[in-house]
Write a protein that holds these residues in place. Structure first.
Motif, short mmCIF file in Angstrom:
data_model
loop_
_atom_site.label_atom_id
_atom_site.label_comp_id
_atom_site.label_asym_id
_atom_site.label_seq_id
_atom_site.Cartn_x
_atom_site.Cartn_y
_atom_site.Cartn_z
N THR A 2 18.76 6.49 14.12
CA THR A 2 18.39 6.90 12.54
C THR A 2 19.04 6.01 11.32
O THR A 2 20.17 5.69 11.93
CB THR A 2 19.04 8.35 12.76
OG1 THR A 2 18.34 8.73 14.34
CG2 THR A 2 18.14 8.64 11.14
N GLY A 3 18.90 5.86 10.64
CA GLY A 3 19.56 5.24 9.03
C GLY A 3 20.75 6.39 9.23
O GLY A 3 20.13 7.50 8.96
N VAL A 4 21.94 6.61 9.41
CA VAL A 4 23.05 7.35 8.57
C VAL A 4 23.17 8.24 7.52
O VAL A 4 23.01 9.21 7.24
CB VAL A 4 24.47 5.95 9.03
CG1 VAL A 4 24.42 6.23 7.39
CG2 VAL A 4 25.49 7.82 8.81
N VAL A 189 27.34 10.84 14.81
CA VAL A 189 28.19 10.05 13.95
C VAL A 189 28.68 9.01 14.73
O VAL A 189 29.67 9.33 14.16
CB VAL A 189 27.76 9.96 12.65
CG1 VAL A 189 27.88 8.33 11.91
CG2 VAL A 189 26.54 10.41 12.19
N ALA A 190 28.70 7.55 15.20
CA ALA A 190 29.74 7.13 15.29
C ALA A 190 30.54 6.54 14.29
O ALA A 190 29.99 4.85 13.68
CB ALA A 190 30.13 6.56 17.19
N LEU A 191 32.46 6.05 14.15
CA LEU A 191 32.67 5.50 13.42
C LEU A 191 33.67 4.30 13.96
O LEU A 191 34.43 4.41 15.61
CB LEU A 191 34.06 6.53 12.68
CG LEU A 191 34.43 5.69 11.86
CD1 LEU A 191 34.15 4.99 11.11
CD2 LEU A 191 35.83 6.63 11.45
N LEU A 209 25.62 4.52 13.82
CA LEU A 209 27.01 4.00 14.83
C LEU A 209 27.23 3.29 12.84
O LEU A 209 27.04 2.62 12.67
CB LEU A 209 27.24 3.37 15.57
CG LEU A 209 27.54 2.24 16.03
CD1 LEU A 209 28.95 3.59 16.91
CD2 LEU A 209 27.25 1.26 17.67
N VAL A 210 28.49 3.71 12.80
CA VAL A 210 29.16 2.88 11.83
C VAL A 210 30.31 1.94 11.54
O VAL A 210 31.36 2.64 12.58
CB VAL A 210 29.01 3.81 9.66
CG1 VAL A 210 27.70 4.23 9.52
CG2 VAL A 210 30.35 4.45 10.02
#
Ligand SMILES: [Mg+2]
Length: 220
Positions: A2-4, A189-191, A209-210
């Protein structure tokens, strides 16, 4: 994936890992030195893998296997050393701004961390983030089984907020964050700030994922 920004917009509560997204805990007092100091508390006859580890949490895990008293002594010392470590560092670039922005947008922000509650609290106090951070759900016992990737700390955070899993998102920089979130039914959300981390984190399949905390700003 998905878009964060869309993912964040659907949520009310942000659960934020501490070591990594907020600061680099062992940047000045290296994790290896902390691990070595903890090993001395456990004794000279350590298994080879424990003797070799640079990860203080590996030593805590081994201490727990030796018994609750050993684990207690090691955990207290780890907590003191984490306090010492965070007194020497500053927040990660953009971390304060991001937390303040989330709070201003109406998200509640909870730190969900394997680091000690005391060390986190003192860091947040020094950097004037105590108002923006609603709670700290972090290590408060010597049982490593309570820590991420176990969902206990995330579940405690949800209970304290009266929140359901669908209202929450966990943001962290390790596989343990993603796995703990999944076990709690919470989106993750993974950084990943390096290509190596990106590969490792992609393999545990986070919801997003960002590569920069800034990617999570202006998302409310
Ligand atoms: Mg982390």
């Amino acid at each position: 994936m998905t878009g964060v920004k869309e993912l964040l917009q659907e949520k009310d509560h942000v659960f934020l890992d501490f070591d990594g997204p907020v600061c680099d805990v062992f940047a000045e007092l290296p994790a290896r030195e902390v691990a070595d100091r903890l090993k001395r508390l456990v004794g000279p006859d350590l298994p080879a893998d424990v003797r070799a580890t640079a990860d203080p949490f590996d030593v805590l895990e081994y201490a727990w296997s030796c018994g609750p008293n050993t684990a207690h002594v090691v955990e207290r010392q780890l907590s003191r050393l984490e306090g010492e470590a965070v007194s020497q560092i500053a927040p990660a670039p953009g971390a304060q701004e991001t937390i303040r922005e989330w709070a201003a947008q109406g998200f509640t922000v909870t730190i969900v961390s394997n680091n000690s509650v005391d060390a986190i609290r003192s860091f947040l106090t020094v950097y004037e983030l105590t108002e923006q951070v609603r709670r700290i759900s972090a290590r408060s016992t010597s049982d490593p089984g309570q820590l991420k990737p176990n969902p206990t700390l995330i579940e405690a955070a949800m209970r304290a907020l009266g929140a359901s899993p669908g209202q929450c998102v966990m943001i962290g920089d390790s596989a343990a964050d993603v796995l703990a979130a999944r076990a709690a039914g919470v989106a993750s959300v993974a950084l990943a700030v390096t290509p190596t981390k990106r590969e490792a984190l992609a393999s545990v399949d986070p919801d997003a994922l960002v590569s920069d905390l800034a990617d999570l700003r202006s998302a409310g």
